[in-house]
Design a protein around this motif. Structure first.
Motif, PDB file in Angstrom:
ATOM      1  N   LYS A   1     -91.733  27.128  30.227  1.00 29.73           N
ATOM      2  CA  LYS A   1     -91.730  28.552  30.393  1.00 29.73           C
ATOM      3  C   LYS A   1     -92.011  28.690  31.924  1.00 29.73           C
ATOM      4  O   LYS A   1     -91.428  29.406  32.703  1.00 29.73           O
ATOM      5  CB  LYS A   1     -92.584  29.320  29.504  1.00 29.73           C
ATOM      6  CG  LYS A   1     -92.019  29.543  28.502  1.00 29.73           C
ATOM      7  CD  LYS A   1     -92.656  30.504  27.477  1.00 29.73           C
ATOM      8  CE  LYS A   1     -92.084  30.872  26.173  1.00 29.73           C
ATOM      9  NZ  LYS A   1     -92.918  31.735  25.278  1.00 29.73           N
ATOM     10  N   PHE A   2     -93.108  28.115  32.390  1.00 31.47           N
ATOM     11  CA  PHE A   2     -93.622  28.276  33.825  1.00 31.47           C
ATOM     12  C   PHE A   2     -92.590  27.856  34.848  1.00 31.47           C
ATOM     13  O   PHE A   2     -92.258  28.652  35.615  1.00 31.47           O
ATOM     14  CB  PHE A   2     -94.819  27.332  34.215  1.00 31.47           C
ATOM     15  CG  PHE A   2     -95.121  27.242  35.274  1.00 31.47           C
ATOM     16  CD1 PHE A   2     -96.055  28.228  36.041  1.00 31.47           C
ATOM     17  CD2 PHE A   2     -95.051  26.221  36.445  1.00 31.47           C
ATOM     18  CE1 PHE A   2     -96.471  28.298  37.425  1.00 31.47           C
ATOM     19  CE2 PHE A   2     -95.403  26.262  37.759  1.00 31.47           C
ATOM     20  CZ  PHE A   2     -95.910  27.196  38.132  1.00 31.47           C
ATOM     21  N   PHE A   3     -91.872  26.582  34.559  1.00 30.01           N
ATOM     22  CA  PHE A   3     -91.144  25.950  35.433  1.00 30.01           C
ATOM     23  C   PHE A   3     -89.669  27.020  35.519  1.00 30.01           C
ATOM     24  O   PHE A   3     -88.849  27.040  36.358  1.00 30.01           O
ATOM     25  CB  PHE A   3     -90.755  24.571  35.147  1.00 30.01           C
ATOM     26  CG  PHE A   3     -91.598  23.709  35.939  1.00 30.01           C
ATOM     27  CD1 PHE A   3     -91.901  23.843  37.171  1.00 30.01           C
ATOM     28  CD2 PHE A   3     -92.515  22.842  34.997  1.00 30.01           C
ATOM     29  CE1 PHE A   3     -93.196  23.038  37.632  1.00 30.01           C
ATOM     30  CE2 PHE A   3     -93.349  22.191  35.488  1.00 30.01           C
ATOM     31  CZ  PHE A   3     -93.383  21.970  36.835  1.00 30.01           C
ATOM     32  N   THR A   4     -89.310  27.564  34.195  1.00 35.23           N
ATOM     33  CA  THR A   4     -88.268  28.365  33.953  1.00 35.23           C
ATOM     34  C   THR A   4     -88.331  29.552  35.033  1.00 35.23           C
ATOM     35  O   THR A   4     -87.241  29.886  35.559  1.00 35.23           O
ATOM     36  CB  THR A   4     -87.800  28.746  32.527  1.00 35.23           C
ATOM     37  OG1 THR A   4     -87.544  27.829  31.846  1.00 35.23           O
ATOM     38  CG2 THR A   4     -86.800  29.885  32.355  1.00 35.23           C
ATOM     39  N   TRP A   5     -89.428  30.415  34.833  1.00 31.79           N
ATOM     40  CA  TRP A   5     -89.596  31.717  35.408  1.00 31.79           C
ATOM     41  C   TRP A   5     -89.790  31.434  37.053  1.00 31.79           C
ATOM     42  O   TRP A   5     -89.119  32.158  37.962  1.00 31.79           O
ATOM     43  CB  TRP A   5     -90.539  32.487  34.904  1.00 31.79           C
ATOM     44  CG  TRP A   5     -90.261  33.168  33.634  1.00 31.79           C
ATOM     45  CD1 TRP A   5     -90.977  32.518  32.437  1.00 31.79           C
ATOM     46  CD2 TRP A   5     -89.257  33.922  33.353  1.00 31.79           C
ATOM     47  NE1 TRP A   5     -90.122  33.143  31.282  1.00 31.79           N
ATOM     48  CE2 TRP A   5     -89.231  34.147  31.817  1.00 31.79           C
ATOM     49  CE3 TRP A   5     -88.376  34.766  34.192  1.00 31.79           C
ATOM     50  CZ2 TRP A   5     -88.406  35.008  31.088  1.00 31.79           C
ATOM     51  CZ3 TRP A   5     -87.521  35.433  33.477  1.00 31.79           C
ATOM     52  CH2 TRP A   5     -87.574  35.513  32.074  1.00 31.79           C
ATOM     53  N   THR A   6     -90.575  30.511  37.407  1.00 26.79           N
ATOM     54  CA  THR A   6     -90.614  30.214  39.029  1.00 26.79           C
ATOM     55  C   THR A   6     -89.243  29.587  39.547  1.00 26.79           C
ATOM     56  O   THR A   6     -89.055  30.046  40.570  1.00 26.79           O
ATOM     57  CB  THR A   6     -91.874  28.968  39.027  1.00 26.79           C
ATOM     58  OG1 THR A   6     -91.541  27.861  38.383  1.00 26.79           O
ATOM     59  CG2 THR A   6     -93.242  29.734  38.577  1.00 26.79           C
ATOM     60  N   GLY A   7     -88.794  28.709  38.734  1.00 23.27           N
ATOM     61  CA  GLY A   7     -87.243  28.403  38.889  1.00 23.27           C
ATOM     62  C   GLY A   7     -86.351  29.639  39.458  1.00 23.27           C
ATOM     63  O   GLY A   7     -85.471  29.669  40.241  1.00 23.27           O
ATOM     64  N   ALA A   8     -86.453  30.573  38.554  1.00 24.14           N
ATOM     65  CA  ALA A   8     -85.522  31.877  38.616  1.00 24.14           C
ATOM     66  C   ALA A   8     -85.928  32.546  39.781  1.00 24.14           C
ATOM     67  O   ALA A   8     -85.165  33.001  40.560  1.00 24.14           O
ATOM     68  CB  ALA A   8     -85.939  32.666  37.382  1.00 24.14           C
ATOM     69  N   LEU A   9     -87.308  32.654  40.276  1.00 25.50           N
ATOM     70  CA  LEU A   9     -87.473  33.285  41.535  1.00 25.50           C
ATOM     71  C   LEU A   9     -87.161  32.452  42.740  1.00 25.50           C
ATOM     72  O   LEU A   9     -86.846  33.005  43.826  1.00 25.50           O
ATOM     73  CB  LEU A   9     -89.255  33.509  41.499  1.00 25.50           C
ATOM     74  CG  LEU A   9     -89.851  34.562  40.619  1.00 25.50           C
ATOM     75  CD1 LEU A   9     -91.193  34.328  40.389  1.00 25.50           C
ATOM     76  CD2 LEU A   9     -89.444  35.739  40.633  1.00 25.50           C
ATOM     77  N   LEU A  10     -87.436  30.964  42.620  1.00 20.53           N
ATOM     78  CA  LEU A  10     -86.832  30.280  43.860  1.00 20.53           C
ATOM     79  C   LEU A  10     -85.392  30.381  43.985  1.00 20.53           C
ATOM     80  O   LEU A  10     -84.981  30.243  45.162  1.00 20.53           O
ATOM     81  CB  LEU A  10     -87.314  28.842  43.474  1.00 20.53           C
ATOM     82  CG  LEU A  10     -88.431  28.303  43.674  1.00 20.53           C
ATOM     83  CD1 LEU A  10     -88.868  26.939  43.769  1.00 20.53           C
ATOM     84  CD2 LEU A  10     -88.878  28.631  45.353  1.00 20.53           C
ATOM     85  N   VAL A  11     -84.631  30.858  42.940  1.00 19.79           N
ATOM     86  CA  VAL A  11     -83.217  30.875  43.150  1.00 19.79           C
ATOM     87  C   VAL A  11     -82.770  32.038  43.811  1.00 19.79           C
ATOM     88  O   VAL A  11     -82.108  32.135  44.881  1.00 19.79           O
ATOM     89  CB  VAL A  11     -82.433  31.029  41.900  1.00 19.79           C
ATOM     90  CG1 VAL A  11     -81.089  31.355  42.067  1.00 19.79           C
ATOM     91  CG2 VAL A  11     -82.479  29.558  41.061  1.00 19.79           C
ATOM     92  N   VAL A  12     -83.874  33.182  43.544  1.00 16.94           N
ATOM     93  CA  VAL A  12     -83.601  34.320  44.484  1.00 16.94           C
ATOM     94  C   VAL A  12     -83.817  34.187  45.871  1.00 16.94           C
ATOM     95  O   VAL A  12     -83.339  34.651  46.763  1.00 16.94           O
ATOM     96  CB  VAL A  12     -84.246  35.599  43.951  1.00 16.94           C
ATOM     97  CG1 VAL A  12     -84.399  36.777  44.634  1.00 16.94           C
ATOM     98  CG2 VAL A  12     -83.914  35.793  42.185  1.00 16.94           C
ATOM     99  N   VAL A  13     -85.143  33.303  45.979  1.00 22.09           N
ATOM    100  CA  VAL A  13     -85.255  33.117  47.413  1.00 22.09           C
ATOM    101  C   VAL A  13     -84.432  32.110  48.108  1.00 22.09           C
ATOM    102  O   VAL A  13     -83.952  32.405  49.181  1.00 22.09           O
ATOM    103  CB  VAL A  13     -86.982  32.312  47.474  1.00 22.09           C
ATOM    104  CG1 VAL A  13     -87.298  31.872  48.852  1.00 22.09           C
ATOM    105  CG2 VAL A  13     -87.867  33.241  46.784  1.00 22.09           C
TER     106      VAL A  13
END
Length: 273
Positions: free
Chosen positions: A177-189
């Motif tokens: 879950k951690f890598f899923t949500w931080t990954g989603a934020l990184l996609v936006v960045v």
């Protein structure tokens, strides 16, 4: 600073987890004598990543304006490609990363010391190079060399502390879950970095349409205001983007984010013996 903290935290945590798994496995299998090659490989990877960042920062300052913009735009696109691949790879492999690394370490133990150094170097070096390239692109996009670097350094420091806590068994979180949500934020960045890369290529006259603005809300959101700076620092928001910038941003963000956040297929249970 916040966006680069996220980059440093996520990338650094991946590297910290890799090192923790390698070290813990050697300790539990009574191979403490093999720890120095692991630390040597980690040290070489960190040194190479710092060297790449220094070359990008100081080497690009000697170029002409057009060459700087062309280099910055091209490397921003490369950085977005690497980060996109990385977030998908980590989401797919987070659950069985430990078994995969232990398998590679067993093979390296059978080969010798050089293989141990190479295993640690490759495992950490990939994250380090991605981090150096992506942070450099983000620094160029914001135009501020101090705050982004400070944010990235704090993120890496936090990742080292979290890695140590994981190793000591004092901290447990759902890594998937951690890598899923931080990954989603990184996609936006990454979408913002990609749009900025397109802007650089337009300024270098490699792409057309620099003055063809989709909209201009600079009066409503001044770039030098605190909220304009915040939006630019986190999302690389630009109040007067060109049509090409906005189009590329949307064509990247919408499909990549939807595909990344799609539900993972449930794995079939093994047949009873």
């Amino acid at each position: 600073m916040l966006a680069n903290y996220l980059i440093g935290l996520r990338e650094g945590l991946e590297a910290s987890l890799v090192v923790c798994i390698l070290v813990a496995y050697l300790v539990k299998t009574d191979n403490r004598s093999k720890l120095p090659p692991i630390w040597l490989g980690v040290g070489i990877a960190v040194g190479l990543s710092l060297a790449v960042g220094a070359v990008l920062q100081f080497g690009s300052s000697q170029l002409t304006f057009e060459a700087q913009e062309a280099l910055g735009g091209a490397l921003s696109i490369v950085a977005v490609g690497l980060v996109t691949w990385m977030v998908f790879w980590m989401r797919r492999t987070a659950r069985h990363l430990k078994a995969e690394l232990q398998g590679k370490l067993n093979e390296a133990l059978a080969i010798g010391t050089g293989a141990l150094v190479a295993t640690a170097f490759l495992a950490v070096g990939r994250e380090g190079l991605e981090t150096a390239l992506f942070i450099w692109s983000a620094v160029q996009a914001t135009g501020d060399g101090e705050q982004p670097v400070l944010g990235a350094a704090l993120g890496l420091l936090s990742a080292v502390v979290l890695g140590w806590l994981f190793y000591r068994g004092a901290l447990r979180i759902n890594l998937a879950k951690f890598f899923t949500w931080t990954g989603a934020l990184l996609v936006v960045v990454a979408a913002g970095v990609l749009a900025y890369g397109i802007h650089d290529l337009q300024e270098a006259d490699l792409l057309p349409g620099l003055d063809d603005r989709l909209f201009d809300i600079s009066a409503t959101i001044p770039p030098d205001s605190w909220y304009g700076t915040l939006l630019k620092g986190i999302f690389n928001f630009q109040p007067n983007p060109s049509v090409l910038q906005a189009t590329v941003w949307a064509l990247y963000l919408a499909p990549v984010l939807c595909w990344f956040l799609r539900p993972q297929p449930a794995k079939e249970a093994p047949a009873p013996a």
